[in-house]
Design a protein around this motif. Structure first.
Motif, PDB file in Angstrom:
ATOM      1  N   ALA A 176     -75.184 -77.009   9.188  1.00 37.31           N
ATOM      2  CA  ALA A 176     -76.405 -77.475   9.871  1.00 37.31           C
ATOM      3  C   ALA A 176     -77.078 -78.638   9.142  1.00 37.31           C
ATOM      4  N   LYS A 177     -76.578 -78.939   7.943  1.00 40.34           N
ATOM      5  CA  LYS A 177     -77.086 -80.084   7.176  1.00 40.34           C
ATOM      6  C   LYS A 177     -78.593 -79.985   6.902  1.00 40.34           C
ATOM      7  N   PHE A 178     -78.999 -78.841   6.386  1.00 42.74           N
ATOM      8  CA  PHE A 178     -80.386 -78.700   5.956  1.00 42.74           C
ATOM      9  C   PHE A 178     -80.624 -79.613   4.743  1.00 42.74           C
ATOM     10  N   PRO A 179     -81.816 -80.189   4.618  1.00 44.75           N
ATOM     11  CA  PRO A 179     -82.074 -81.179   3.557  1.00 44.75           C
ATOM     12  C   PRO A 179     -82.422 -80.544   2.204  1.00 44.75           C
ATOM     13  N   PHE A 180     -81.656 -79.546   1.788  1.00 50.26           N
ATOM     14  CA  PHE A 180     -81.994 -78.818   0.565  1.00 50.26           C
ATOM     15  C   PHE A 180     -81.663 -79.597  -0.697  1.00 50.26           C
ATOM     16  N   GLY A 181     -80.722 -80.550  -0.585  1.00 50.81           N
ATOM     17  CA  GLY A 181     -80.271 -81.283  -1.759  1.00 50.81           C
ATOM     18  C   GLY A 181     -81.358 -82.089  -2.447  1.00 50.81           C
ATOM     19  N   ASP A 182     -82.464 -82.321  -1.757  1.00 54.53           N
ATOM     20  CA  ASP A 182     -83.566 -83.093  -2.340  1.00 54.53           C
ATOM     21  C   ASP A 182     -84.465 -82.248  -3.233  1.00 54.53           C
ATOM     22  N   TYR A 183     -84.133 -80.959  -3.397  1.00 57.77           N
ATOM     23  CA  TYR A 183     -85.015 -80.042  -4.115  1.00 57.77           C
ATOM     24  C   TYR A 183     -84.210 -79.326  -5.211  1.00 57.77           C
ATOM     25  N   PRO A 184     -84.163 -79.910  -6.401  1.00 54.82           N
ATOM     26  CA  PRO A 184     -83.250 -79.426  -7.453  1.00 54.82           C
ATOM     27  C   PRO A 184     -83.519 -78.001  -7.918  1.00 54.82           C
ATOM     28  N   ASN A 185     -84.782 -77.583  -7.978  1.00 55.61           N
ATOM     29  CA  ASN A 185     -85.056 -76.210  -8.414  1.00 55.61           C
ATOM     30  C   ASN A 185     -84.561 -75.196  -7.387  1.00 55.61           C
ATOM     31  N   LEU A 186     -84.656 -75.555  -6.116  1.00 52.36           N
ATOM     32  CA  LEU A 186     -84.150 -74.698  -5.042  1.00 52.36           C
ATOM     33  C   LEU A 186     -82.629 -74.554  -5.148  1.00 52.36           C
ATOM     34  N   ILE A 187     -81.957 -75.659  -5.379  1.00 49.52           N
ATOM     35  CA  ILE A 187     -80.495 -75.631  -5.497  1.00 49.52           C
ATOM     36  C   ILE A 187     -80.075 -74.828  -6.724  1.00 49.52           C
ATOM     37  N   ALA A 188     -80.747 -75.038  -7.844  1.00 50.20           N
ATOM     38  CA  ALA A 188     -80.398 -74.321  -9.076  1.00 50.20           C
ATOM     39  C   ALA A 188     -80.603 -72.819  -8.916  1.00 50.20           C
ATOM     40  N   TRP A 189     -81.681 -72.442  -8.264  1.00 53.10           N
ATOM     41  CA  TRP A 189     -81.959 -71.021  -8.009  1.00 53.10           C
ATOM     42  C   TRP A 189     -80.854 -70.400  -7.173  1.00 53.10           C
ATOM     43  N   HIS A 190     -80.445 -71.092  -6.100  1.00 52.79           N
ATOM     44  CA  HIS A 190     -79.401 -70.521  -5.251  1.00 52.79           C
ATOM     45  C   HIS A 190     -78.053 -70.501  -5.955  1.00 52.79           C
ATOM     46  N   ASP A 191     -77.743 -71.515  -6.729  1.00 54.02           N
ATOM     47  CA  ASP A 191     -76.494 -71.505  -7.496  1.00 54.02           C
ATOM     48  C   ASP A 191     -76.450 -70.301  -8.431  1.00 54.02           C
ATOM     49  N   ASN A 192     -77.599 -69.969  -9.005  1.00 58.13           N
ATOM     50  CA  ASN A 192     -77.664 -68.805  -9.888  1.00 58.13           C
ATOM     51  C   ASN A 192     -77.380 -67.514  -9.116  1.00 58.13           C
ATOM     52  N   LEU A 193     -77.887 -67.405  -7.902  1.00 57.33           N
ATOM     53  CA  LEU A 193     -77.604 -66.220  -7.096  1.00 57.33           C
ATOM     54  C   LEU A 193     -76.112 -66.070  -6.830  1.00 57.33           C
ATOM     55  N   LEU A 194     -75.459 -67.176  -6.477  1.00 56.42           N
ATOM     56  CA  LEU A 194     -74.023 -67.124  -6.202  1.00 56.42           C
ATOM     57  C   LEU A 194     -73.228 -66.727  -7.440  1.00 56.42           C
ATOM     58  N   GLN A 195     -73.644 -67.250  -8.587  1.00 61.10           N
ATOM     59  CA  GLN A 195     -72.905 -66.993  -9.816  1.00 61.10           C
ATOM     60  C   GLN A 195     -73.199 -65.612 -10.399  1.00 61.10           C
ATOM     61  N   SER A 196     -74.392 -65.101 -10.165  1.00 62.85           N
ATOM     62  CA  SER A 196     -74.821 -63.860 -10.814  1.00 62.85           C
ATOM     63  C   SER A 196     -74.596 -62.606  -9.981  1.00 62.85           C
ATOM     64  N   PHE A 197     -74.454 -62.761  -8.674  1.00 65.01           N
ATOM     65  CA  PHE A 197     -74.353 -61.594  -7.802  1.00 65.01           C
ATOM     66  C   PHE A 197     -73.125 -61.734  -6.904  1.00 65.01           C
ATOM     67  N   PRO A 198     -72.029 -61.087  -7.290  1.00 60.63           N
ATOM     68  CA  PRO A 198     -70.782 -61.199  -6.524  1.00 60.63           C
ATOM     69  C   PRO A 198     -70.947 -60.890  -5.035  1.00 60.63           C
ATOM     70  N   ALA A 199     -71.838 -59.964  -4.707  1.00 59.47           N
ATOM     71  CA  ALA A 199     -72.024 -59.604  -3.296  1.00 59.47           C
ATOM     72  C   ALA A 199     -72.510 -60.794  -2.479  1.00 59.47           C
ATOM     73  N   TRP A 200     -73.327 -61.651  -3.095  1.00 61.02           N
ATOM     74  CA  TRP A 200     -73.827 -62.816  -2.354  1.00 61.02           C
ATOM     75  C   TRP A 200     -72.714 -63.844  -2.153  1.00 61.02           C
ATOM     76  N   ALA A 201     -71.849 -64.003  -3.152  1.00 60.24           N
ATOM     77  CA  ALA A 201     -70.714 -64.916  -3.017  1.00 60.24           C
ATOM     78  C   ALA A 201     -69.675 -64.371  -2.039  1.00 60.24           C
ATOM     79  N   GLU A 202     -69.408 -63.077  -2.105  1.00 63.08           N
ATOM     80  CA  GLU A 202     -68.420 -62.462  -1.217  1.00 63.08           C
ATOM     81  C   GLU A 202     -68.843 -62.567   0.247  1.00 63.08           C
ATOM     82  N   THR A 203     -70.107 -62.326   0.508  1.00 62.27           N
ATOM     83  CA  THR A 203     -70.571 -62.398   1.893  1.00 62.27           C
ATOM     84  C   THR A 203     -70.631 -63.835   2.393  1.00 62.27           C
ATOM     85  N   LYS A 204     -70.826 -64.797   1.493  1.00 65.47           N
ATOM     86  CA  LYS A 204     -70.751 -66.211   1.880  1.00 65.47           C
ATOM     87  C   LYS A 204     -69.353 -66.539   2.390  1.00 65.47           C
TER      88      LYS A 204
END
Length: 223
Positions: free
Chosen positions: A177-205
């Protein structure tokens, strides 16, 4: 008695439930509802499960519950999960961000998804004015999130809560959907941490990606 969850593997809302259940150690019986075939729009489904014809829907004995946030709160209550917060103050902040996510965040990312992805699949013209309005709302909300997440790994306190999963939900469709999230580095870093720290979030992705990408390929749509 087994708890059943009705939904489509391509749904970001179902993902919030299945990821939370895995994190909480709750086993769910998955019942597939093919949204692309309109299986949730039948009179029978609406009468039995959700008059809006939407998923996910939880069935636990006599309890029938829709809306992913409500379902997650219900599941958390069954096992006294810390995902709702561990102090009274944190619990209210978790609810604050869950409600905020529905009011200020996901409603507008859903509009963008419907315009950019849904209408492309249906061969309909996009409403550029509506897209511009929704993207403006998303940017305003993302700015709030970016400031809130500065120096934080989680939305509330020092651990994962349902607030994180609610706010992270649009990342299920961010690339399509091309949401404009890339302009917000803290938001991206937070979500990257979720993917890396919680396998369930990565698996469901991976499950969402496989379902949506397979469907788009089957109908010859390239976004």
């Amino acid at each position: 008695m087994t708890i059943k969850i009705y939904g489509d593997a391509g749904s970001g809302s179902l993902r919030r439930v299945t990821a939370a259940a895995k994190i909480m150690g709750i086993e769910l019986e998955r019942v597939n509802v093919d949204l692309f075939k309109g299986e949730s729009q039948t009179d029978g489904f609406k009468a039995r499960f959700n008059p809006h014809g939407l998923t996910p829907v939880l069935v636990d004995g006599d309890t029938v519950l829709y809306e992913a946030s409500a379902i997650n709160l219900y599941l958390a209550g069954k096992v006294n999960s810390p995902l709702v917060g561990t102090t009274e103050k944190d619990r209210f902040h978790v609810l604050q961000w869950m409600f905020w996510s529905g009011e200020q965040w996901r409603t507008f990312t859903t509009t963008i998804f419907d315009e950019r992805v849904g209408k492309t699949v249906m061969g309909l013209p996009k409403d550029e004015a509506l897209l511009g309005f929704a993207e403006g709302k998303v940017r305003a909300a993302a700015k709030v999130l970016d400031k809130h997440l500065e120096g934080r790994k989680f939305m509330v306190g020092d651990a994962l809560t349902l607030a994180d999963l609610d706010v992270a939900a649009p990342f299920s469709q961010v690339d399509r959907a091309k949401f404009p999230f890339g302009d917000y580095p803290n938001l991206i870093a937070w979500h990257d941490n979720l993917l890396q720290s919680f396998p369930a979030w990565a698996e469901t992705k991976a499950e969402v990606d496989n379902r949506i990408d397979t469907f788009l390929a089957s109908v010859g749509v390239t976004l």
